[in-house]
Motif scaffolding. Structure first.
Motif, PDB file in Angstrom:
ATOM      1  N   PHE A  38     -20.322  28.806  -9.974  1.00 57.32           N
ATOM      2  CA  PHE A  38     -20.760  30.014 -10.685  1.00 57.32           C
ATOM      3  C   PHE A  38     -21.288  29.662 -12.081  1.00 57.32           C
ATOM      4  O   PHE A  38     -22.339  30.145 -12.498  1.00 57.32           O
ATOM      5  CB  PHE A  38     -19.589  30.997 -10.789  1.00 57.32           C
ATOM      6  CG  PHE A  38     -19.816  32.106 -11.773  1.00 57.32           C
ATOM      7  CD1 PHE A  38     -20.499  33.255 -11.402  1.00 57.32           C
ATOM      8  CD2 PHE A  38     -19.360  32.005 -13.092  1.00 57.32           C
ATOM      9  CE1 PHE A  38     -20.725  34.280 -12.323  1.00 57.32           C
ATOM     10  CE2 PHE A  38     -19.585  33.018 -14.013  1.00 57.32           C
ATOM     11  CZ  PHE A  38     -20.268  34.158 -13.621  1.00 57.32           C
ATOM     12  N   MET A  39     -20.558  28.818 -12.820  1.00 56.21           N
ATOM     13  CA  MET A  39     -21.031  28.409 -14.145  1.00 56.21           C
ATOM     14  C   MET A  39     -22.375  27.702 -14.045  1.00 56.21           C
ATOM     15  O   MET A  39     -23.260  27.894 -14.881  1.00 56.21           O
ATOM     16  CB  MET A  39     -19.994  27.504 -14.821  1.00 56.21           C
ATOM     17  CG  MET A  39     -18.773  28.231 -15.332  1.00 56.21           C
ATOM     18  SD  MET A  39     -17.845  27.262 -16.560  1.00 56.21           S
ATOM     19  CE  MET A  39     -17.240  25.929 -15.548  1.00 56.21           C
ATOM     20  N   GLY A  71     -26.712  45.903 -12.283  1.00 58.17           N
ATOM     21  CA  GLY A  71     -26.711  45.341 -10.938  1.00 58.17           C
ATOM     22  C   GLY A  71     -26.112  43.960 -10.807  1.00 58.17           C
ATOM     23  O   GLY A  71     -25.282  43.511 -11.605  1.00 58.17           O
ATOM     24  N   CYS A  72     -26.578  43.275  -9.772  1.00 59.82           N
ATOM     25  CA  CYS A  72     -26.054  41.969  -9.381  1.00 59.82           C
ATOM     26  C   CYS A  72     -26.398  40.897 -10.423  1.00 59.82           C
ATOM     27  O   CYS A  72     -27.529  40.838 -10.914  1.00 59.82           O
ATOM     28  CB  CYS A  72     -26.646  41.616  -8.021  1.00 59.82           C
ATOM     29  SG  CYS A  72     -26.400  39.940  -7.498  1.00 59.82           S
ATOM     30  N   LEU A  73     -25.427  40.046 -10.754  1.00 56.92           N
ATOM     31  CA  LEU A  73     -25.640  39.033 -11.793  1.00 56.92           C
ATOM     32  C   LEU A  73     -26.704  38.022 -11.397  1.00 56.92           C
ATOM     33  O   LEU A  73     -27.496  37.594 -12.246  1.00 56.92           O
ATOM     34  CB  LEU A  73     -24.330  38.315 -12.111  1.00 56.92           C
ATOM     35  CG  LEU A  73     -24.433  37.174 -13.126  1.00 56.92           C
ATOM     36  CD1 LEU A  73     -24.955  37.674 -14.469  1.00 56.92           C
ATOM     37  CD2 LEU A  73     -23.083  36.475 -13.298  1.00 56.92           C
ATOM     38  N   LYS A  91     -18.578  41.687 -14.610  1.00 59.27           N
ATOM     39  CA  LYS A  91     -17.296  41.948 -13.953  1.00 59.27           C
ATOM     40  C   LYS A  91     -17.314  41.393 -12.535  1.00 59.27           C
ATOM     41  O   LYS A  91     -18.348  41.376 -11.867  1.00 59.27           O
ATOM     42  CB  LYS A  91     -16.997  43.450 -13.915  1.00 59.27           C
ATOM     43  CG  LYS A  91     -16.944  44.098 -15.298  1.00 59.27           C
ATOM     44  CD  LYS A  91     -16.428  45.518 -15.227  1.00 59.27           C
ATOM     45  CE  LYS A  91     -16.390  46.156 -16.607  1.00 59.27           C
ATOM     46  NZ  LYS A  91     -15.731  47.484 -16.594  1.00 59.27           N
ATOM     47  N   VAL A  92     -16.150  40.948 -12.085  1.00 60.61           N
ATOM     48  CA  VAL A  92     -15.996  40.398 -10.736  1.00 60.61           C
ATOM     49  C   VAL A  92     -15.939  41.544  -9.740  1.00 60.61           C
ATOM     50  O   VAL A  92     -15.233  42.536  -9.946  1.00 60.61           O
ATOM     51  CB  VAL A  92     -14.730  39.529 -10.634  1.00 60.61           C
ATOM     52  CG1 VAL A  92     -14.611  38.929  -9.239  1.00 60.61           C
ATOM     53  CG2 VAL A  92     -14.740  38.432 -11.693  1.00 60.61           C
ATOM     54  N   ALA A 106     -19.077  34.101  -6.609  1.00 58.92           N
ATOM     55  CA  ALA A 106     -20.448  33.621  -6.829  1.00 58.92           C
ATOM     56  C   ALA A 106     -21.147  34.646  -7.710  1.00 58.92           C
ATOM     57  O   ALA A 106     -20.683  35.787  -7.857  1.00 58.92           O
ATOM     58  CB  ALA A 106     -21.192  33.455  -5.497  1.00 58.92           C
ATOM     59  N   ALA A 107     -22.274  34.260  -8.275  1.00 58.06           N
ATOM     60  CA  ALA A 107     -23.011  35.182  -9.148  1.00 58.06           C
ATOM     61  C   ALA A 107     -23.441  36.432  -8.394  1.00 58.06           C
ATOM     62  O   ALA A 107     -23.493  37.522  -8.964  1.00 58.06           O
ATOM     63  CB  ALA A 107     -24.228  34.479  -9.746  1.00 58.06           C
TER      64      ALA A 107
END
Length: 616
Positions: free
Chosen positions: A545-546, A439-441, A495-496, A482-483
């Protein structure tokens, strides 16, 4: 007697890094090779050229091309090396022909010198040789040096004796690279946009085997190349082989969309015509629906054009350009039309259209700007189905988003499998994506909080920087990195995803004309002030994001309103260093948050620097 000039031209020089701590930079220099020296100068408008370096040819011990798969952060992508006085000079040429001319000339002038027996075919980087991993810069090379060779070949698995080949042999099938490709596996071959390759095997639908002009053989994505022969455009949705002028006009008038177009055979053999529909006003100022026809013409140098100022080496490149720029046409080429009404085609030439009867839907796994995301099954494959709620976007916008996704193929981007445009009560417009089990990061980070290692967090940043470097190379911008818009696979690969806001920009910049909404806490100053998007605004978002990764899923500026965030940014303030972030990673974040876009590093550089941290 004055020395005779052999070659001269502008190339890019990399700093020699005589000390390990020396900064690495790339500078444009004007090089002159004569019968005595290799010289390079700095040229500035209105000022006398300044000599920056001079190497006596008698001191040169090796001249050779550099074979490397690392991202090259300067605009010229064809490196070669000159080894002299225990120093390595790396020079980057604008194309392979230029590089080969210089290497050949330098080899010829230095072939009787006191030369090395072996050389290093890859770069010296980060205190080691990339080819053999020796940590002494003056360590003996790992490849035999041939001072008489045109240009030595770097090592390649499974090709024991690579030989230079003639790509102009009329008996060969020649393809042209439509874009750059960086190998993702040991058996892949890099592609350089506009360069020609011999096509050796098309038995695998999605991966073709090609051979470059140095004899190297490897796999490349079939969508990244097109046959140079102007008679094989079947893979492109805009090509209609057997259709006359009248039939083309009938189809386009029936479609009646501004910019609907097709490419068809002209009456003259080997000549092609672009037919395009427009509603542009006529001489009386009223709308005048009609079809315009433009013949694709060819110059004496074998370039193609519709408008004389805009020349392209291949017809697919010409069409691609005019899909985004009218540039002399009555309208840009917006909607490709074909006789069988197939808008979307995959790399295997199969239709990407998915019938609702082939698709079974399961539970909801998320939601997005345009609707829900459901788990689904399609042809015994688990997929994520992005549903488009009624009124969220038109069919034209839907097709355009799908077209963007189809044009992208990279292991660090979530892959599109197909589309469903047959709207039913139970199945609206939808896109079928690769299913990402974890799922979502952003949710993944919060779930794993306190249990993530430094290696894992750096790996996440590496994954996303690799995907974004690919987008950057292909002149795409994400605009919402964004994450929350990255997904995690079953084996924890990131993955983006979510290219709903992606735009293709030829000048690498897109300015919203509608005051588009954007996520302030991930946005750069130029986006906030002017709605001006570019790959450098994506770099800013990558810095945030980092920060999200190393803060293990915390929201940036968690207790501040958007207005307060804008005030802080205007005052020069930035997010504080996350507790888990090593200092080198935090320094990279801060470089992403430079006020001026031009001061931020490109993704290619970020990828390289993150990769170097993983070696520590």
């Amino acid at each position: 007697m004055f020395p005779r000039v052999i070659l001269k031209g502008t190339m890019i020089k990399k700093s020699q890094q005589k000390r390990r701590t020396s900064p690495c930079n790339y500078k444009e220099r004007f090089f002159v090779l004569d019968t005595q020296d290799l010289k390079y100068s700095e040229r500035r408008p209105g000022k006398k050229p300044t000599l920056k370096g001079c190497i006596a040819l008698s001191r040169i011990k090796c001249v050779e091309i550099v074979c490397s798969d690392v991202p090259i952060p300067c605009s010229y992508k064809y490196p070669f090396q000159v080894f002299h006085d225990n120093h390595y000079l790396y020079i980057f040429a604008p194309d392979n022909d230029c590089r080969q001319r210089w290497v050949k000339a330098l080899k010829e002038e230095t072939k009787f010198n006191n030369l090395v027996v072996k050389y290093h075919p890859n770069f010296w980087m980060d205190g080691r040789w990339k080819c053999c991993h020796q940590t002494e810069k003056l360590a003996s090379g790992c490849n035999e040096y041939d001072p008489m060779g045109y240009a030595s070949k770097g090592p390649l698995p499974q090709i024991p004796e690579p030989q230079e080949v003639d790509i102009h042999d009329p008996g060969q099938r020649v393809v042209v690279a439509l874009r750059d490709y960086t190998p993702t596996g040991d058996n892949d071959l890099p592609l350089h946009k506009d360069q020609e390759y011999i096509l050796t095997d098309t038995s695998h639908a999605e991966w073709w085997t090609v051979q470059d002009n140095m004899g190297y053989v490897g796999f490349v994505p079939s969508t990244y190349v097109a046959e140079k022969s102007a008679t094989n455009f079947d893979k492109f949705e805009w090509y209609n082989k057997d259709i006359c002028r009248g039939e083309a006009e009938e189809l386009l008038m029936r479609e009646a969309k501004e910019g609907a177009f097709m490419v068809r055979d002209s009456r003259q053999a080997g000549v092609y015509t672009v037919s395009v529909f427009t509603k542009a006003p006529g001489s009386n100022g009223e709308k005048n629906p009609r079809v315009k026809h433009y013949q694709i013409r060819e110059t004496n140098t074998e370039d193609f054009y519709l408008a004389e100022k805009y020349l392209f080496p291949t017809i697919p490149e010409l069409i691609r350009y005019h899909q985004h720029n009218a540039a002399g046409l009555i309208t840009r080429l917006r909607h490709p039309i074909s006789q069988d009404r197939v808008w979307l085609r995959g790399s295997s030439k199969k239709k990407w259209e998915v019938s609702p009867t082939e698709l079974s839907l399961g539970q909801e796994v998320g939601s997005g700007q345009f609707g829900l995301v459901l788990e689904g099954r399609w042809r015994d494959r688990k997929v994520a189905v992005k549903m488009v709620k009624a009124g969220a976007m038109s069919e034209e916008e839907f097709i355009e988003e799908a077209r963007v996704m189809m044009s992208l193929s990279h292991c660090k981007l979530v892959q599109l499998y197909g589309v469903c445009t047959q709207v039913t009560q139970d199945c609206p417009l939808c896109l079928l994506f690769e299913f990402m089990d974890n799922g979502c990061l952003s949710d993944f980070l919060r779930d794993k909080r306190g249990r993530l290692s430094q290696v894992s967090m750096l790996g996440m940043c590496l994954d996303v920087s690799e995907g974004m470097a690919y987008l950057e190379r292909n002149k795409f911008i994400h605009r919402d990195l964004a994450a929350r818009n990255c997904l995690v696979s079953k084996n924890n690969e990131v993955k983006v995803s979510d290219f709903g806001m992606t735009r293709y920009v030829l000048d690498d910049q897109y300015t919203s004309s509608h005051g588009s909404k954007f996520p302030v806490k991930w946005s750069s100053p130029e986006v906030i002030k002017y709605s001006r998007f570019s790959s450098k605004s994506d770099v800013w978002s990558f810095g945030v994001f980092m920060w999200e990764v190393y803060s293990e899923g915390h929201l940036p500026y968690e207790h501040r309103s958007n207005g307060q965030v804008v005030e802080s940014l205007n005052a020069g303030l930035r997010l504080l260093k996350p507790r888990s972030a090593p200092e080198p990673v935090h320094l990279l974040m801060e470089r992403c948050w430079k006020e001026k876009p031009e001061d931020r590093p490109p993704f290619a550089v970020l990828l390289h620097e993150l990769a170097s941290l993983s070696d520590l």
